[in-house]
Write an enzyme that holds these catalytic residues in place. Sequence first.
Site, mmCIF file in Angstrom:
data_model
loop_
_atom_site.group_PDB
_atom_site.id
_atom_site.type_symbol
_atom_site.label_atom_id
_atom_site.label_comp_id
_atom_site.label_asym_id
_atom_site.label_seq_id
_atom_site.Cartn_x
_atom_site.Cartn_y
_atom_site.Cartn_z
ATOM 1 N N ARG A 159 -94.107 -107.484 49.096
ATOM 2 C CA ARG A 159 -92.893 -107.533 48.295
ATOM 3 C C ARG A 159 -92.418 -108.978 48.056
ATOM 4 N NH1 ARG A 159 -87.136 -106.537 51.193
ATOM 5 N NH2 ARG A 159 -85.896 -106.440 49.286
ATOM 6 N N HIS A 193 -74.976 -105.408 51.811
ATOM 7 C CA HIS A 193 -73.994 -105.753 50.789
ATOM 8 C C HIS A 193 -73.202 -104.547 50.295
ATOM 9 C CE1 HIS A 193 -76.688 -109.113 51.061
ATOM 10 N NE2 HIS A 193 -77.691 -108.421 50.527
ATOM 11 N N PRO A 230 -83.983 -100.880 54.263
ATOM 12 C CA PRO A 230 -84.847 -100.491 53.155
ATOM 13 C C PRO A 230 -85.725 -101.616 52.602
ATOM 14 C CG PRO A 230 -82.531 -100.549 52.494
ATOM 15 C CD PRO A 230 -82.566 -100.660 53.972
ATOM 16 N N ASN A 231 -86.941 -101.243 52.279
ATOM 17 C CA ASN A 231 -87.944 -102.113 51.644
ATOM 18 C C ASN A 231 -88.551 -103.145 52.588
ATOM 19 O OD1 ASN A 231 -87.715 -100.963 48.960
ATOM 20 N ND2 ASN A 231 -85.689 -101.897 48.926
ATOM 21 N N ARG A 260 -75.262 -110.760 46.790
ATOM 22 C CA ARG A 260 -75.864 -110.810 48.135
ATOM 23 C C ARG A 260 -75.059 -111.681 49.097
ATOM 24 N NH1 ARG A 260 -81.089 -108.591 47.464
ATOM 25 N NH2 ARG A 260 -81.863 -109.034 45.381
ATOM 26 N N GLU A 266 -77.337 -109.840 63.367
ATOM 27 C CA GLU A 266 -77.804 -109.535 62.004
ATOM 28 C C GLU A 266 -78.799 -110.615 61.572
ATOM 29 O OE1 GLU A 266 -74.511 -109.396 59.259
ATOM 30 O OE2 GLU A 266 -75.821 -109.565 57.512
ATOM 31 N N ASP A 313 -69.421 -99.489 60.262
ATOM 32 C CA ASP A 313 -68.605 -98.660 61.157
ATOM 33 C C ASP A 313 -69.413 -98.189 62.364
ATOM 34 O OD1 ASP A 313 -66.455 -98.979 59.513
ATOM 35 O OD2 ASP A 313 -66.473 -96.942 58.692
ATOM 36 N N ARG A 323 -78.312 -117.053 47.251
ATOM 37 C CA ARG A 323 -78.907 -116.152 46.273
ATOM 38 C C ARG A 323 -77.835 -115.579 45.337
ATOM 39 N NH1 ARG A 323 -83.015 -112.163 49.012
ATOM 40 N NH2 ARG A 323 -83.497 -111.877 46.787
ATOM 41 N N ASN A 359 -81.711 -105.968 60.523
ATOM 42 C CA ASN A 359 -81.722 -106.495 59.161
ATOM 43 C C ASN A 359 -81.399 -105.295 58.267
ATOM 44 O OD1 ASN A 359 -82.145 -107.469 56.616
ATOM 45 N ND2 ASN A 359 -84.080 -108.501 57.082
HETATM 46 C C1 DQA Z 1 -82.654 -109.360 53.057
HETATM 47 C C2 DQA Z 1 -81.683 -109.858 51.991
HETATM 48 C C3 DQA Z 1 -81.102 -108.691 51.203
HETATM 49 O O1 DQA Z 1 -80.216 -109.171 50.203
HETATM 50 C C4 DQA Z 1 -82.205 -107.904 50.514
HETATM 51 O O2 DQA Z 1 -81.670 -106.778 49.861
HETATM 52 C C5 DQA Z 1 -83.292 -107.524 51.443
HETATM 53 C C6 DQA Z 1 -83.729 -108.469 52.471
HETATM 54 C C7 DQA Z 1 -83.368 -110.523 53.796
HETATM 55 O O3 DQA Z 1 -83.943 -110.280 54.856
HETATM 56 O O4 DQA Z 1 -83.373 -111.659 53.294
HETATM 57 O O5 DQA Z 1 -83.914 -106.470 51.288
HETATM 58 O O6 DQA Z 1 -81.921 -108.648 54.050
#
Ligand code: DQA
Length: 159
Positions: free
Chosen positions: A17, A79, A9-10, A110, A97, A86, A106, A73
């Site tokens: 962002r 978290h 996500p995001n 996290r 990862e 699973d 951080r 990722n």
């Molecule tokens: C992230 C780290 C995560 O804590 C965060 O929620 C992300 C990006 C990173 O690539 O640093 O969305 O996975």
Amino acid sequence: MKVVVIQGPNLNMLGVREQGIYGQMKLEDIHAQMKAFAQQQGLEIEFFQSNLEGEIVDRIQECVGDADGIIINPAAYTHTSVAIRDAIAAVQIPTIEVHLSNIYAREEFRQKSYIAPVCAGQISGMGPFGYHLAMVGITQILNELKMMKEAQQKAQQQG
Ligand code: DQA
């Protein structure tokens, strides 16, 4: 051999962002670099991004019989998600990862990854270059597995 890259996500908002944390590079530019490296190595590569946990679980399951390696990722789901952990454990496909930021430097929430224990390795804090390192890592793992399989086949043939 095929690698599937799964983005949580995001991450579709990279470049816009929180640039101070995640930098200015867009996801499509990161993917273009990964694709170029994959082509050099003769690897097939496919990209998937979703903001939904269940869709990520589905995509991991679809890797069975389709992909030889996974780069993921899981973003915020790192978290929280027992379901993604699973799924990775279930498919038994070598997985790396990646995190752009150093999650251990951080906020406390996290600093725990539910995903890392079921992965071959984790790269955290190297920015977009971390995806390149993951490509190098997965290529090495897949080459080693291929060599092991070939040696086993040879041994079987020789009785
Ligand atoms: C992230 C780290 C995560 O804590 C965060 O929620 C992300 C990006 C990173 O690539 O640093 O969305 O996975």
